[in-house]
Enzyme design. Sequence first.
Site, short mmCIF file in Angstrom:
data_model
loop_
_atom_site.label_atom_id
_atom_site.label_comp_id
_atom_site.label_asym_id
_atom_site.label_seq_id
_atom_site.Cartn_x
_atom_site.Cartn_y
_atom_site.Cartn_z
N GLY A 38 36.23 50.24 35.04
CA GLY A 38 34.83 50.61 34.81
C GLY A 38 34.02 50.63 36.10
O GLY A 38 33.20 51.51 36.31
N ASP A 59 45.21 51.25 42.41
CA ASP A 59 45.34 50.69 41.05
C ASP A 59 46.74 50.98 40.52
O ASP A 59 47.19 52.13 40.60
CB ASP A 59 44.27 51.31 40.12
CG ASP A 59 44.11 50.52 38.82
OD1 ASP A 59 45.14 50.27 38.15
OD2 ASP A 59 42.98 50.16 38.47
N ASN A 67 40.23 52.86 27.62
CA ASN A 67 39.49 52.99 28.89
C ASN A 67 38.38 54.03 28.79
O ASN A 67 37.42 54.01 29.55
CB ASN A 67 40.41 53.43 30.03
CG ASN A 67 41.53 52.46 30.37
OD1 ASN A 67 42.59 52.85 30.80
ND2 ASN A 67 41.28 51.17 30.17
N ARG A 70 34.28 53.85 28.98
CA ARG A 70 33.49 53.49 30.17
C ARG A 70 34.08 54.01 31.47
O ARG A 70 33.41 53.97 32.50
CB ARG A 70 33.31 51.96 30.25
CG ARG A 70 34.60 51.19 30.52
CD ARG A 70 34.39 49.69 30.41
NE ARG A 70 35.56 48.94 30.82
CZ ARG A 70 36.67 48.84 30.11
NH1 ARG A 70 36.78 49.47 28.96
NH2 ARG A 70 37.68 48.14 30.55
N ASN A 128 40.05 40.35 38.21
CA ASN A 128 40.54 38.96 38.19
C ASN A 128 40.22 38.24 39.49
O ASN A 128 39.99 38.84 40.54
CB ASN A 128 42.05 38.93 37.92
CG ASN A 128 42.85 39.50 39.06
OD1 ASN A 128 43.22 38.78 39.99
ND2 ASN A 128 43.11 40.80 39.04
N CYS A 182 37.73 42.03 29.69
CA CYS A 182 36.96 42.90 28.80
C CYS A 182 37.69 43.07 27.47
O CYS A 182 37.09 43.34 26.45
CB CYS A 182 36.71 44.24 29.46
SG CYS A 182 35.62 44.12 30.90
N CYS A 239 33.62 25.53 53.84
CA CYS A 239 34.29 26.63 53.13
C CYS A 239 35.61 26.94 53.84
O CYS A 239 35.63 27.17 55.05
CB CYS A 239 33.41 27.87 53.12
SG CYS A 239 34.27 29.31 52.43
#
Lengths: 251, 66
Positions: A38, A59, A67, A70, A128, A182, A239
């Site tokens: 999205g 990807d 899918n 959106r 993620n 999602c 950090c």
Amino acid sequence: MVITEKERVRRLVSLPEAKPGWIRRLRQSRVAIVGIGGLGNASALYLAAQGVGHLTLIDPDEVEPHNLGRQILFGPPDVGRPKVEAACRTLRFIAPDISLAAEAAALTDEKQETLLAGHDVIVDGLDNWEARLILNRFSVHHRVPVVFAGAIGYEAQVYVVNGGKPCMQCLFGDDGFVEQSCALLGVLGPVAGMAGTVQAQEVLKLLLNTGDGLQGRIWTYDAFRNVSRVVGFTPRAQCPVCGGKEHEYGR
Amino acid sequence: MRLIINGEPRVLPGTGNVKDMLDRLGVDHQTVAVMVNGEIVVRTNFETHPVRDNDTVEIVRFVGGG
């Protein structure tokens, strides 16, 4: 019909801040989008339309029917095809002169250099925490800006790590988060698109060096309550990625 | 105790530390980043980091989907 680049960006260069080099700067820019869900669909669409010269789409997944609500670069004939390929086809229709690289791969520690090197800005279209850690480290270690985002339910957020401090782990810590997908929690399509659109906006501002960025600031939007906020954050002590307050990066 | 939470004034009784405050608000500790007066409080310090009258608190949920 052939549309010249000048015609494409006429309304962009009408902005009061526009400089003579803007068109060329965008044409020479290389942006990597990691995750073509999205977020990545919306950011890719606007970056291509606005005249960014090169996009690398990363990807490993194929388009699935759920899918389509959106992920607006895809249509029913794309189901089952690699997302990066389906996305490239739509982007070539939108911007025929664009240079595109399709990488049907997942971002891992081993592949990060090969996939991400040589880009001016990186867009987080991931879903993620673990893969975002890789992007955050890459940003700080290679001093490349990453425009992060997330969208779930009715909520969206966008923030920038500009190749230094404060970084994503200054804000969200080192311990990881319970995975929110999602698939489990649902998402309102345009909310994901809005986060991706804000990412495209921030990429363009970074490339053109204009406006106030989202480095050290997080934009959050709750579409259910219609509340939007921008919250500043500072380097966190100790950090482990950017060094936080304790020492200057690079020393 | 009066606090400014995400820009809005709130009155929360019995809130000694960040964990108490999140519990009062019904916020899941596992999904948020918290800043008290602009300083980030890591999750492992939620129980020890004090919250005092008139503190300004920001609670930002990590939104992970994409």
